[in-house]
Write a protein that holds these residues in place. Structure first.
Motif, short mmCIF file in Angstrom:
data_model
loop_
_atom_site.label_atom_id
_atom_site.label_comp_id
_atom_site.label_asym_id
_atom_site.label_seq_id
_atom_site.Cartn_x
_atom_site.Cartn_y
_atom_site.Cartn_z
N ALA A 45 19.50 30.67 85.69
CA ALA A 45 19.28 31.35 84.42
C ALA A 45 17.94 32.08 84.46
CB ALA A 45 19.31 30.36 83.26
N VAL A 46 17.92 33.31 83.97
CA VAL A 46 16.69 34.09 83.83
C VAL A 46 16.48 34.29 82.33
CG1 VAL A 46 15.48 36.23 84.34
CG2 VAL A 46 17.04 35.24 86.03
N GLU A 47 15.44 33.65 81.81
CA GLU A 47 15.18 33.66 80.37
C GLU A 47 14.00 34.59 80.08
OE1 GLU A 47 16.67 29.01 80.09
OE2 GLU A 47 14.54 29.51 79.96
N VAL A 48 14.22 35.55 79.21
CA VAL A 48 13.22 36.56 78.88
C VAL A 48 12.94 36.51 77.38
CG1 VAL A 48 12.70 39.04 78.87
CG2 VAL A 48 13.98 38.03 80.78
N GLY A 49 11.68 36.64 77.01
CA GLY A 49 11.34 36.62 75.60
C GLY A 49 9.87 36.90 75.36
N ALA A 50 9.33 36.25 74.33
CA ALA A 50 7.94 36.49 73.95
C ALA A 50 7.34 35.21 73.38
CB ALA A 50 7.86 37.62 72.92
N PHE A 51 6.02 35.19 73.29
CA PHE A 51 5.32 34.06 72.70
C PHE A 51 4.23 34.57 71.77
CE2 PHE A 51 2.75 35.18 76.33
CZ PHE A 51 1.44 34.95 75.93
#
Length: 282
Positions: free
Chosen positions: A122-128
């Motif tokens: 799984a490649v999880e992309v997002g922001a913090f």
């Protein structure tokens, strides 16, 4: 590489490097780099009661006051430059994570879980987003911070989302020694729960584990974690040179994820991790 999947173990190197920018603020160092490597004892999969000893490697630094750090298989880049001196620091930026849990049967020691079959990468992309304060309790250099990271799988593996709130505190005990504490949790969507914790009738027949479908019925908190870290400079100054570090961590699987036979029958709700290693600050 499978060992990078455990963020609990890798937290220690990232925490080690947290001390570097804070202690270096009086010298106004706008660019720093800390790298570390060591060995960690981690569960063979999330929820396992079997353990493996594997290598870890992490890095943290800043370029012209823009910070970046790795945490397990995650890379964070803070798009807001760090201030100099005791102050409030705001964080905002992208995050990319590669999840390797159960992507290889060789990393799983439990035979029944092996027979469930491997999972895709799984490649999880997002922001913090987060906020921190330097100069809180013990000195001008201790630091407390809180952040929330939100990611979604874009590789077509579990296809769900993960929300991770984290609170961290560290304090230099001297120019050569530091200690830290971090608390975190994972809140996951129903697609994540279905992919990693549910067991279909076909999988039940192959593995001998009971059929289970509760984890994929909705979102929820999957795990809570606590880590204690400590480090000791070998060069006489945490701001530069070599340092030893160690970590002891505990996490607890929660709710319907802990009730999955993958955890309750083949594994354990209680998860432990330990790590020792060495880091170098440039």
């Amino acid at each position: 590489m499978p060992f990078f999947r455990c963020s609990l173990a890798a937290t220690v190197v990232a925490t080690l490097s947290l001390a570097v920018p804070a202690l270096a603020q009086d010298e106004e160092q706008h660019s720093t780099l800390t790298i570390g490597a060591g060995a960690a004892m981690i569960p063979s999969y999330e929820g396992s009661d079997d353990y493996r000893v594997l290598p870890i490697a992490q890095a943290r630094g800043k370029v012209h006051d823009y910070a970046f750090w790795t945490r397990g298989t995650s890379l964070y880049v803070d798009a807001i430059p760090d201030p100099i001196g005791p102050s409030v620091n705001f964080e905002l930026g992208p995050i990319v994570n590669v999840r390797l849990d159960r992507t290889s049967r060789k990393q799983i020691k439990d035979e029944a879980v092996q027979l469930l079959g491997k999972r895709d990468l799984a490649v999880e992309v997002g922001a913090f987003v987060g906020i921190g304060k330097t100069g809180v309790i013990t000195s001008d250099y201790d630091n407390i911070s809180a952040r929330v990271a939100v990611t979604k799988d874009v590789a077509g593996a579990h296809g769900g989302y993960v929300v991770t709130p984290t609170v961290e505190y560290f304090t230099p005990l001297s120019m050569t020694t530091f200690a830290g504490l971090s608390l975190s949790a994972d809140y996951v969507g129903k697609k994540y729960g279905r992919y990693y914790f549910d067991i279909t009738p076909q999988e039940s027949l192959a593995s001998g584990l009971d059929v289970y479908d509760r984890a994929g019925r909705g979102s929820g908190f999957k795990r809570m974690s606590a880590n204690l870290t400590a480090g000791k400079s070998l060069s006489g100054d945490l701001r530069k040179g070599w340092a030893l570090f160690g970590l002891a961590g505990y996490s607890r699987m929660l709710g319907k994820y802990a009730d999955s036979p993958i955890v309750s029958d083949a594994g354990s709700r209680n998860q432990f991790v330990g790590a020792l290693g060495i880091g170098y600050t440039f």
